[in-house]
Design a protein around this motif. Sequence first.
Motif, PDB file in Angstrom:
ATOM      1  N   ASP A   1       0.791  -1.194   0.157  1.00 21.47           N
ATOM      2  CA  ASP A   1       0.599  -0.349  -0.418  1.00 21.47           C
ATOM      3  C   ASP A   1       1.381   1.394   0.364  1.00 21.47           C
ATOM      4  OD1 ASP A   1      -2.330  -1.395   0.514  1.00 21.47           O
ATOM      5  OD2 ASP A   1      -1.365  -1.939   1.765  1.00 21.47           O
TER       6      ASP A   1
ATOM      7  N   PRO B   1     -13.801  -3.822  -2.868  1.00 19.15           N
ATOM      8  CA  PRO B   1     -14.150  -2.923  -1.674  1.00 19.15           C
ATOM      9  C   PRO B   1     -14.856  -3.512  -0.836  1.00 19.15           C
ATOM     10  CG  PRO B   1     -13.327  -1.375  -3.744  1.00 19.15           C
ATOM     11  CD  PRO B   1     -13.976  -2.712  -4.191  1.00 19.15           C
TER      12      PRO B   1
ATOM     13  N   SER C   1     -12.014  -6.671   6.388  1.00 12.43           N
ATOM     14  CA  SER C   1     -11.478  -5.658   7.185  1.00 12.43           C
ATOM     15  C   SER C   1     -12.829  -5.889   8.808  1.00 12.43           C
ATOM     16  CB  SER C   1     -11.726  -4.000   7.008  1.00 12.43           C
ATOM     17  OG  SER C   1     -10.432  -4.014   5.699  1.00 12.43           O
TER      18      SER C   1
ATOM     19  N   PRO D   1     -14.994   3.843  -0.806  1.00  9.75           N
ATOM     20  CA  PRO D   1     -13.425   3.959  -0.721  1.00  9.75           C
ATOM     21  C   PRO D   1     -12.842   3.859  -2.460  1.00  9.75           C
ATOM     22  CG  PRO D   1     -14.573   2.636   0.898  1.00  9.75           C
ATOM     23  CD  PRO D   1     -15.353   3.735   0.692  1.00  9.75           C
TER      24      PRO D   1
ATOM     25  N   PRO E   1     -11.275   1.278  -4.716  1.00  6.81           N
ATOM     26  CA  PRO E   1     -10.864  -0.144  -5.246  1.00  6.81           C
ATOM     27  C   PRO E   1      -9.568  -0.949  -4.455  1.00  6.81           C
ATOM     28  CG  PRO E   1     -10.843   1.071  -7.290  1.00  6.81           C
ATOM     29  CD  PRO E   1     -10.842   2.102  -5.836  1.00  6.81           C
ATOM     30  N   THR E   2      -8.259   0.119  -4.292  1.00  7.08           N
ATOM     31  CA  THR E   2      -7.168  -0.107  -3.536  1.00  7.08           C
ATOM     32  C   THR E   2      -6.280   1.202  -3.053  1.00  7.08           C
ATOM     33  OG1 THR E   2      -6.816   0.504  -6.133  1.00  7.08           O
ATOM     34  CG2 THR E   2      -5.980  -1.392  -5.616  1.00  7.08           C
ATOM     35  N   GLY E   3      -7.549   1.308  -2.314  1.00 12.24           N
ATOM     36  CA  GLY E   3      -6.958   2.258  -1.348  1.00 12.24           C
ATOM     37  C   GLY E   3      -7.298   3.994  -2.033  1.00 12.24           C
TER      38      GLY E   3
ATOM     39  N   ASP F   1     -21.678   7.293   5.610  1.00 17.55           N
ATOM     40  CA  ASP F   1     -20.922   5.688   5.484  1.00 17.55           C
ATOM     41  C   ASP F   1     -20.157   5.636   6.488  1.00 17.55           C
ATOM     42  OD1 ASP F   1     -21.972   2.929   5.414  1.00 17.55           O
ATOM     43  OD2 ASP F   1     -20.048   3.348   4.254  1.00 17.55           O
TER      44      ASP F   1
ATOM     45  N   PHE G   1      -4.396   0.801  10.114  1.00 12.61           N
ATOM     46  CA  PHE G   1      -4.878  -0.142   9.054  1.00 12.61           C
ATOM     47  C   PHE G   1      -6.197  -0.331   8.117  1.00 12.61           C
ATOM     48  CE2 PHE G   1      -8.768  -3.934   8.627  1.00 12.61           C
ATOM     49  CZ  PHE G   1      -7.693  -4.879   8.570  1.00 12.61           C
ATOM     50  N   GLN G   2      -6.543   1.173   8.500  1.00 13.09           N
ATOM     51  CA  GLN G   2      -7.496   1.471   7.235  1.00 13.09           C
ATOM     52  C   GLN G   2      -6.857   2.408   6.087  1.00 13.09           C
ATOM     53  OE1 GLN G   2     -10.452   0.424   8.305  1.00 13.09           O
ATOM     54  NE2 GLN G   2     -10.040  -0.165  10.160  1.00 13.09           N
TER      55      GLN G   2
ATOM     56  N   GLY H   1      -4.597   1.178   5.611  1.00 14.25           N
ATOM     57  CA  GLY H   1      -3.285   0.169   4.512  1.00 14.25           C
ATOM     58  C   GLY H   1      -4.442  -1.263   4.255  1.00 14.25           C
ATOM     59  N   GLN H   2      -4.357  -2.154   4.875  1.00 17.32           N
ATOM     60  CA  GLN H   2      -4.682  -3.364   4.464  1.00 17.32           C
ATOM     61  C   GLN H   2      -6.188  -2.894   4.124  1.00 17.32           C
ATOM     62  OE1 GLN H   2      -3.525  -7.192   6.338  1.00 17.32           O
ATOM     63  NE2 GLN H   2      -1.507  -6.124   7.193  1.00 17.32           N
ATOM     64  N   GLY H   3      -6.464  -2.286   4.984  1.00 17.87           N
ATOM     65  CA  GLY H   3      -8.318  -2.157   5.438  1.00 17.87           C
ATOM     66  C   GLY H   3      -8.718  -1.656   4.041  1.00 17.87           C
ATOM     67  N   ARG H   4      -8.002  -0.191   3.391  1.00 17.98           N
ATOM     68  CA  ARG H   4      -7.797   0.277   2.423  1.00 17.98           C
ATOM     69  C   ARG H   4      -9.608   1.114   2.087  1.00 17.98           C
ATOM     70  NH1 ARG H   4      -4.791  -3.581  -0.348  1.00 17.98           N
ATOM     71  NH2 ARG H   4      -5.116  -5.333  -0.319  1.00 17.98           N
ATOM     72  N   ASP H   5      -9.604   1.667   4.126  1.00 13.77           N
ATOM     73  CA  ASP H   5     -10.672   2.484   3.169  1.00 13.77           C
ATOM     74  C   ASP H   5     -10.323   3.450   4.175  1.00 13.77           C
ATOM     75  OD1 ASP H   5     -13.539   2.915   3.522  1.00 13.77           O
ATOM     76  OD2 ASP H   5     -14.224   1.381   4.945  1.00 13.77           O
ATOM     77  N   TRP H   6      -9.835   4.926   3.397  1.00 11.04           N
ATOM     78  CA  TRP H   6      -9.338   6.240   3.417  1.00 11.04           C
ATOM     79  C   TRP H   6     -10.327   6.886   3.708  1.00 11.04           C
ATOM     80  CZ3 TRP H   6      -5.437   8.241   0.091  1.00 11.04           C
ATOM     81  CH2 TRP H   6      -3.687   7.834  -0.124  1.00 11.04           C
TER      82      TRP H   6
ATOM     83  N   PHE I   1     -13.484   6.271   6.096  1.00 12.12           N
ATOM     84  CA  PHE I   1     -13.011   5.404   7.370  1.00 12.12           C
ATOM     85  C   PHE I   1     -12.048   5.777   8.568  1.00 12.12           C
ATOM     86  CE2 PHE I   1     -14.030   1.913  10.473  1.00 12.12           C
ATOM     87  CZ  PHE I   1     -14.967   2.444  11.503  1.00 12.12           C
TER      88      PHE I   1
END
Lengths: 370, 342, 303
Positions: free
Chosen positions: B59, B327, B334, C46, C48-50, C59, C262-263, C265-270, C272
């Motif tokens: 990432d 996603p 997640s 979010p 698709p890849t961050g 949301d 985590f959000q 990085g791996q969570g890919r949910d900027w 949130f």
Amino acid sequence: MKDESTPGVAIRLNQVTKTYGSGNAVVTAVKSTTLDIFNNEFFTLLGPSGCGKTTLLRLIGGFEYPTAGTILLGGEDIASVPPFQRPINTVFQNYALFPHMTVAQNIGFGLRMLKRPRHEIAARVDEMLKLVRLENLSDRRTSQISGGQQQRVALARALASEPKVLLLDESLSALDYKLRKEMQMELKSLQAATGITFIFVTHDQEEALTMSDRVAVLSSGEIMQVGTPHEVYIKPANHFVANFVGETNFLQGRGLNSDDRGAVIDVRGVGAVAIATKDRVAPGQLVNIVVRPEHLRILPLAQEPAGQLTGSVKAVSFCGAETQYTIELSRGAAVVTVRRYNTPEENLPIAIGDEVSVNFTPNSAQILPA
Amino acid sequence: MKLTATSAALILGLSTTVALAEGNLNIYNWGEYTSPELIDKFSKTYNIHVTQTDFDSNDTALAKVRQGSSGFDVVVPSQSFIPTYIQEGLLAETNPGQMENAKNLEERWRDPAFDPGRKYSVPWLWYTSGVSVNTSVFKGDINTWKVILDPPAELKGKINIVPEMNDIMFAAIKFEGGTWCTSDKALLTKVRDRLLEAKKSWLSIDYSGTLKMASGDVSASLDWSGSALKRRTQNHSIAYGLPKEGFTYGSDNVVVLKDAPNLENAKLFQNFIMAPENAALNSTFAKYGAAIIGAEKYYSDDMKGAPELTIPDDMKSKGELLTLCDPKITQLYSRIWQDVQK
Amino acid sequence: MASLEAVRSKSASRTRWLLISPAVLVVIIGAIAPLLVIVTYSFLTPGPTGGVNYTLSFDAWTRVLFDRDVFDDTLTLSGTNLEILLRSLLLSLATTVLCLLVGFPTAYFIATRNPLNREVWLLLVTVPFWTNLLIRTFAIQDLIRNEGIINTLLIKTGFISEPIQMLFTNFAICLGLVYVYLPLMILPVYASLERQDRSLLEAASDLYARPFNVLREIIVPLAKPGIIAGSILVFIPAIGTYVTPILLGGGRNLMIGNYIEFQFGQGRDWPFGSALSLALMAIVMVALLVYIRHGDSHGHEHG
């Protein structure tokens, strides 16, 4: 008070010594001092800075412990008792008021620490506020009141728990002249009203003379003289006291002869001068004649036959109630200061450069070994 | 006057840098993952000065490359990220599949789903994910996720999980009989409950947890093949199991950035690392397998025939490439993973 | 005259603005602009890849407080978020209190040394700062792990027969945080103690306050500004801490800092992650306001 205590003695210092440091770097602040301070007395420790007067006060307060000797309070040795167990309170030089408390909280602090009942504290605080006339400032912070008022709060705080002895460390030195005069009077009357023994430290000899019942003059950690202000001023025990307490003129000379009523001294450059004294002066002994400025009288030389001393006026300064003259005696005998009241009778014009005669009566002078 | 002099100096300085940049190669790779010997050999062969920069996660690397003007020529992302790089137009189409050394590519890696026809990427190293177990502590079957998801008493409280959400979610989904990227709620409920229950037996969820296997603080861990091999050289009781429920295999791949300042040098590098003796240098350094035919004979002795680098024939069908999920699914996973970590 | 004065004051105010403009610029670039970016992100969806997709959505914010159940789509108060937040609050509060308990006596000790030695002691306090945080944290790991120095010593001296599990516990996190942030408590407390007028302590003692009462009635109340500053300096970085829970807590019990990381990085949910970090900021801000106001109403008004 304990039975073995000497009646009338509040504090007795016995051979008290205080030194700092060790080895080669030992500094002696107080040298083997013995002193009695009486009940209900306004006692002053007077001396220049560094003379040990504050150390002596701190030893009595318990902030320092003596290296040797005993400190008796009501006959009991308190030399090693911590301050919070001594019924002695202090008014600090900078007042040391607690900035996070109100005036009333400051005054009540000691009683609170003594765990007195709440209502008793409140009543006593009110009483003290009245005594120092600060009733309407009780809820103020100490930073919101004037210097004079802070001084009164410090006094009230120290007096609130009715200590046996009150210590005052240069307490008036931060006040301006007028306020200081006022506070001197106030302190004196407070002392009379409360009947508590006050021990006052100052370097201001005038303050000491005005307020005290007795004064101890200190120099280099030693007591030079203890006595009433009058004794200390009129009959200084030595050169230091004479010089430090009030202004003084010294005339050096050698003894010619002396008997029970007086002595005759040969003052250099002047000749024989008679002094009324009971002390014997050996012929040839080097002595100082001590005369206070107000005891010297000057007259214009032209109007009066020459007196014992003559000289020329070097400076004149007008001080309101009096005028001060600086006179250089003839033949380089000495420079003396003369003070004259500005009364109409004495109002003879004397100006700089005038030749004058200088007189004093035999019993207004004193002889001290040089 | 002074100002002009300064700007002149600046311009001069800049042009010097530009001049020097010919014969350069800037590599952006995982830390501790590049053989110094390989770089040395490449430098000497082509007289190219190589600069290396480390990243610590896919990432991070992706975010940095996305910003543009990174100055890097080649990046080594994991295969699951390659489609993103391609879709976002971040890569130069260097066609390594047509390069001279492409003939050395192992069959399995010749035409992967993440880069059909090898238009962009060259494999760096490949790996499987499985479990490392200290066999002096647990003597049972280690070819199963059970070791870490429903552990025997001997291993309880001595398990480490590498905090890679995708790997651990993959393991749990396979263990419960599901397929990767599933959104089947009934199955995911079981996955969550399984993980929550298993967590009670876990000592740590930590990247450095596998390092503690040699000392005995940790007796079982989710692990990767090369890492497991390193552990075994430190402590011979440690063995690597490929779970029969299903495991992932994957690779990290060298890609060239579209805005690469040294495009030709980057191409040279892609071709260079497909030579068996060069790929073997990398393998020997990182202890992971090279996807290159004939590399094995150049491996160091401890790696030759290492079980960690070999997938037995009966297991070959159980392995699959780890892909990135949609996603929405990732968000779902997640949530489950956070419930476990809270 | 009047108009001349107006012109003069106008030019004076222009000069003033010109003079403070660098500061304003720094604040805008350094504080406001990134914050605006985060606020914006928190209202997007979010990528698709961050990254983010530029579609408006609440949301992320809903999910800060509520969980949309993975399995039946109903909204419930988010247990996960609240639990992580609560743990972070408790751990950082415990850290702050422990720092105060250890730091105050230390600061007092230093403040009462002679001025020459004080500087040496202060220097020693800051020595750990010379080393990287990671290295220090690894050092603690080595102290408290099962085969670590403490357990080995305890076993060799016969106090225990089995090693005590200290690493990977909340205790370990707390220990690590206290160790790392202790200097941030000691220094401001020292500063406020060092300024204290010694004669106030003598005055209190003179007025019958025993040593403990001197501490309670004078030293502590007057050190309050330092204690407040120290607590803030410890609490804020502690609640956002990221490395310590992983290295010393073993990653089993995350704190809010890890959750946010985590959000991104791996969570890919900027979005949130942005919403979470803004929520954390708000909570810290409210906590500070309450704390400072509370401290003020009981404290004194002088520095």
